[in-house]
Enzyme design. Structure first.
Site, short mmCIF file in Angstrom:
data_model
loop_
_atom_site.label_atom_id
_atom_site.label_comp_id
_atom_site.label_asym_id
_atom_site.label_seq_id
_atom_site.Cartn_x
_atom_site.Cartn_y
_atom_site.Cartn_z
N ARG A 1 0.88 -1.28 0.14
CA ARG A 1 0.01 0.16 -0.01
C ARG A 1 0.81 1.07 -0.05
O ARG A 1 1.98 0.97 0.21
CB ARG A 1 -0.84 -0.12 1.16
N ILE B 1 4.57 3.65 8.12
CA ILE B 1 4.56 2.59 8.96
C ILE B 1 3.11 2.89 9.65
O ILE B 1 2.65 3.90 10.00
CB ILE B 1 5.41 2.34 9.94
N TYR C 1 0.34 0.77 12.79
CA TYR C 1 0.02 -0.59 13.52
C TYR C 1 -1.59 -0.89 13.54
O TYR C 1 -2.42 -0.01 13.39
CB TYR C 1 0.02 0.06 15.23
N ALA D 1 -5.83 6.01 10.52
CA ALA D 1 -4.99 6.12 9.52
C ALA D 1 -5.52 5.42 8.45
O ALA D 1 -6.44 4.63 8.49
CB ALA D 1 -3.65 5.17 10.03
N GLY E 1 -4.34 4.30 4.17
CA GLY E 1 -3.50 3.86 3.24
C GLY E 1 -3.77 2.90 2.07
O GLY E 1 -4.47 1.95 2.60
N GLY F 1 -6.81 -0.01 3.06
CA GLY F 1 -8.10 1.09 3.44
C GLY F 1 -7.65 1.78 4.74
O GLY F 1 -6.60 2.60 4.54
N CYS G 1 3.02 6.52 11.08
CA CYS G 1 3.05 6.98 9.68
C CYS G 1 4.29 8.08 9.41
O CYS G 1 4.33 8.79 8.47
CB CYS G 1 1.49 8.06 9.55
#
Length: 237
Positions: free
Chosen positions: A88, A92, A94, A160, A162, A173, A191
């Site tokens: 994606r 980064i 989590y 978040a 991506g 997503g 991120c």
């Protein structure tokens, strides 16, 4: 154009397992599109929306920097977390229990052909959902996702995002923190953005736990409205 969604709530599932599942659905849509193009056919392409929770996992996007994961493989094992480099966009992030992860796997040619609009509508879905809980969520210029108290020293990220897209087909997503253990964010630079905090819905509301099922219903309601989509009813075998 097919604006029906096949909804699948997968519960708590391993990240790699669901990544593979996404890939299968993604390739299924691409294959139909390729066949339509080559043979001048007009078979409808399906659209999927997956809800899932993952066990503790860190994922790094194509443009990410592995240095933003702040712990060793040994420490990952100690905190019972895994790590994947994935396909994606973004840096980064989590995923973990108590977090709602949504994977819309859509053929955007069924809706509109604009990735920027797609991302903004995903953000708007989160913003509208959080407004139902009395929170004023916003976008932060140049930073994909959804935030609270943007432009203040107290800015914090609650969702978040991506995605990957090919030939207008999407995968990956959003990840909305609802009852998330925020301690896991201490092991990374979320991120890739330094100096910004992370939060979750239960923390913002001062509650121990929020109903994930209730939040999913509200997310889906706003998604259907924004994308002018409908749920595909499941047929009995």
């Amino acid at each position: 154009m097919n604006k029906y969604l096949e909804i699948n709530d997968l519960g708590l599932r391993d990240y790699k397992e669901i990544w593979d599942y996404q890939e299968n659905l993604f390739q299924k849509i691409l294959q139909i599109k390729s066949k339509n193009s080559k043979e001048n056919l007009q078979y409808e392409t399906p659209n999927f929306f997956l809800f899932v929770e993952h066990p503790h996992v860190y994922t790094l996007g194509k443009s990410g920097h592995v240095e933003n994961l702040l712990i060793s493989e040994k420490k990952l094992a100690e905190i019972n977390a895994s790590f994947y480099k994935i396909n994606r966009g973004g840096d980064i992030t989590y995923h973990g229990p108590g977090q709602i992860v949504g994977y819309p796997i859509l053929d955007l040619e069924n809706f509109f052909t604009d990735i920027h609009k797609y991302m903004r509508l995903l953000e708007e879905m989160i913003i509208l959902t959080l407004a139902e809980y009395g929170l004023k969520a916003e976008r932060s210029k140049g930073e994909t996702g959804v935030w609270l108290d943007v432009g203040t020293p107290f800015a914090r990220k609650i969702c978040a995002m991506g995605v990957r897209a090919s030939r207008w087909v999407t995968m990956h997503g959003f990840a909305l923190n609802v009852n998330t253990d925020l301690g896991y964010f201490d092991h990374m630079i979320p991120c890739g953005i330094r100096g910004k905090a992370v939060t979750s819905l239960n923390v913002e509301l001062g509650k121990t736990k929020i109903s994930l099922a209730e939040v999913k219903v509200r997310l889906l309601k706003h998604f259907l409205m924004l994308f002018e989509a409908e749920i595909k009813e499941k047929t009995e075998a």
